[in-house]
Design an enzyme around this catalytic site. Sequence first.
Site, PDB file in Angstrom:
ATOM      1  N   ASP A 174      55.201  42.088  -8.571  1.00 42.67           N
ATOM      2  CA  ASP A 174      54.591  41.379  -9.481  1.00 42.67           C
ATOM      3  C   ASP A 174      54.442  39.622  -9.327  1.00 42.67           C
ATOM      4  O   ASP A 174      56.180  39.640  -9.218  1.00 42.67           O
ATOM      5  CB  ASP A 174      55.237  41.804 -10.953  1.00 42.67           C
ATOM      6  CG  ASP A 174      53.997  43.388 -11.068  1.00 42.67           C
ATOM      7  OD1 ASP A 174      53.747  44.506  -9.680  1.00 42.67           O
ATOM      8  OD2 ASP A 174      53.629  43.872 -12.496  1.00 42.67           O
ATOM      9  N   CYS A 181      49.721  41.123 -17.133  1.00 38.83           N
ATOM     10  CA  CYS A 181      50.289  41.890 -18.359  1.00 38.83           C
ATOM     11  C   CYS A 181      50.875  40.390 -18.871  1.00 38.83           C
ATOM     12  O   CYS A 181      51.229  40.232 -18.297  1.00 38.83           O
ATOM     13  CB  CYS A 181      50.492  43.086 -18.767  1.00 38.83           C
ATOM     14  SG  CYS A 181      48.593  43.616 -17.862  1.00 38.83           S
ATOM     15  N   ASN A 233      43.153  38.490 -27.247  1.00 39.38           N
ATOM     16  CA  ASN A 233      42.577  36.330 -27.160  1.00 39.38           C
ATOM     17  C   ASN A 233      43.317  36.103 -28.163  1.00 39.38           C
ATOM     18  O   ASN A 233      43.202  36.166 -29.348  1.00 39.38           O
ATOM     19  CB  ASN A 233      41.165  36.692 -27.026  1.00 39.38           C
ATOM     20  CG  ASN A 233      40.179  37.534 -25.875  1.00 39.38           C
ATOM     21  OD1 ASN A 233      41.042  37.616 -24.933  1.00 39.38           O
ATOM     22  ND2 ASN A 233      39.237  37.320 -26.092  1.00 39.38           N
ATOM     23  N   GLU A 252      50.506  42.176 -10.585  1.00 41.71           N
ATOM     24  CA  GLU A 252      50.888  43.256  -9.667  1.00 41.71           C
ATOM     25  C   GLU A 252      49.932  42.711  -8.285  1.00 41.71           C
ATOM     26  O   GLU A 252      49.374  42.251  -8.297  1.00 41.71           O
ATOM     27  CB  GLU A 252      50.527  44.091  -9.087  1.00 41.71           C
ATOM     28  CG  GLU A 252      50.299  45.564 -10.375  1.00 41.71           C
ATOM     29  CD  GLU A 252      49.817  45.392 -11.576  1.00 41.71           C
ATOM     30  OE1 GLU A 252      49.039  44.219 -11.960  1.00 41.71           O
ATOM     31  OE2 GLU A 252      49.707  45.922 -12.310  1.00 41.71           O
ATOM     32  N   HIS A 303      41.846  39.990 -23.314  1.00 41.47           N
ATOM     33  CA  HIS A 303      41.214  39.809 -21.798  1.00 41.47           C
ATOM     34  C   HIS A 303      43.237  39.644 -21.736  1.00 41.47           C
ATOM     35  O   HIS A 303      43.131  39.422 -20.438  1.00 41.47           O
ATOM     36  CB  HIS A 303      40.658  38.258 -21.741  1.00 41.47           C
ATOM     37  CG  HIS A 303      39.413  38.885 -21.783  1.00 41.47           C
ATOM     38  ND1 HIS A 303      38.819  38.303 -22.972  1.00 41.47           N
ATOM     39  CD2 HIS A 303      37.760  39.673 -21.269  1.00 41.47           C
ATOM     40  CE1 HIS A 303      37.020  38.868 -23.251  1.00 41.47           C
ATOM     41  NE2 HIS A 303      36.905  39.681 -21.758  1.00 41.47           N
ATOM     42  N   TYR A 361      54.605  58.028 -11.807  1.00 43.84           N
ATOM     43  CA  TYR A 361      55.439  57.102 -11.692  1.00 43.84           C
ATOM     44  C   TYR A 361      56.279  56.922 -12.649  1.00 43.84           C
ATOM     45  O   TYR A 361      57.731  56.730 -12.748  1.00 43.84           O
ATOM     46  CB  TYR A 361      55.216  56.497 -11.100  1.00 43.84           C
ATOM     47  CG  TYR A 361      54.357  55.582 -12.025  1.00 43.84           C
ATOM     48  CD1 TYR A 361      54.477  54.813 -13.355  1.00 43.84           C
ATOM     49  CD2 TYR A 361      52.742  55.386 -12.361  1.00 43.84           C
ATOM     50  CE1 TYR A 361      53.976  53.557 -14.501  1.00 43.84           C
ATOM     51  CE2 TYR A 361      51.894  54.314 -13.031  1.00 43.84           C
ATOM     52  CZ  TYR A 361      52.316  53.857 -13.794  1.00 43.84           C
ATOM     53  OH  TYR A 361      52.081  53.267 -14.841  1.00 43.84           O
TER      54      TYR A 361
END
Length: 245
Positions: free
Chosen positions: A42, A67, A120, A202, A164, A109
């Site tokens: 990342d 994120c 937002n 990522e 978002h 995982y």
Amino acid sequence: MSDNMDSDTKGYSENIQRAITALQNDEMILLFDLEGREAETDFTIAAKAVTPADVRWMRKDAGGLMCVALDPDVSEQLGLPFIADIMRDATQRNTSLEKIVEKGGDLKYDSRSSFSIWVNHRDTRTGIPDNDRALTINKLGEIVDRTLNGEDVHFGSEFRTPGHVATLRAAKGLVHERMGQTELSIALAKIAGITPAMVVCEMLDDQNGRALAKDDAKQYGKDHNLVFVEGEEVVEAYDIWLSSQ
């Protein structure tokens, strides 16, 4: 902890010291979790440091989901839930959700995800352009900082959901409980003495659409002068940091 700590006296590896310095200087680093887990790298940077140019960089060169990982104690103080818990509550009103809500063992995982709500900032327009997302991310870092400084803050007065920018709630025990980029990035923030609100995104492969191979991510780091850190290195450094507290 001082932002100008003497890393040499802490026993950290040279690579971790480089990562600490980069984060303290508001720079991007590359963070790999663990082979056999997500095995993903990342882009990682402090939320308070993010600019619209950084958002564009992550959007174009990383390509994954942007994120913001948040400190677990602050997440609790702000009342940020895990999204899976929200959805489980929602099944009481909409039974069709029961079959799709995350359950133990669903993830290949990990035992669970760290997703909280998508937000937002209220000063954004649509929330999705680079400048809007940068503002939301900055403000998430600021509200974490203000909370840690004892200020009485009200999350809903500054943010709205849906939005978002995905927020991630780190596990209480951080890397001793879960080895995701969420916990690894927050552990790094604590080691570096910066606000524990970190952006993670990522890196994807433009050719096959999968997670970018570790060697390719390392090469990208060399080509762009970015520190590449592995999860195991972070755990070792975090244990050293904990022992000094």
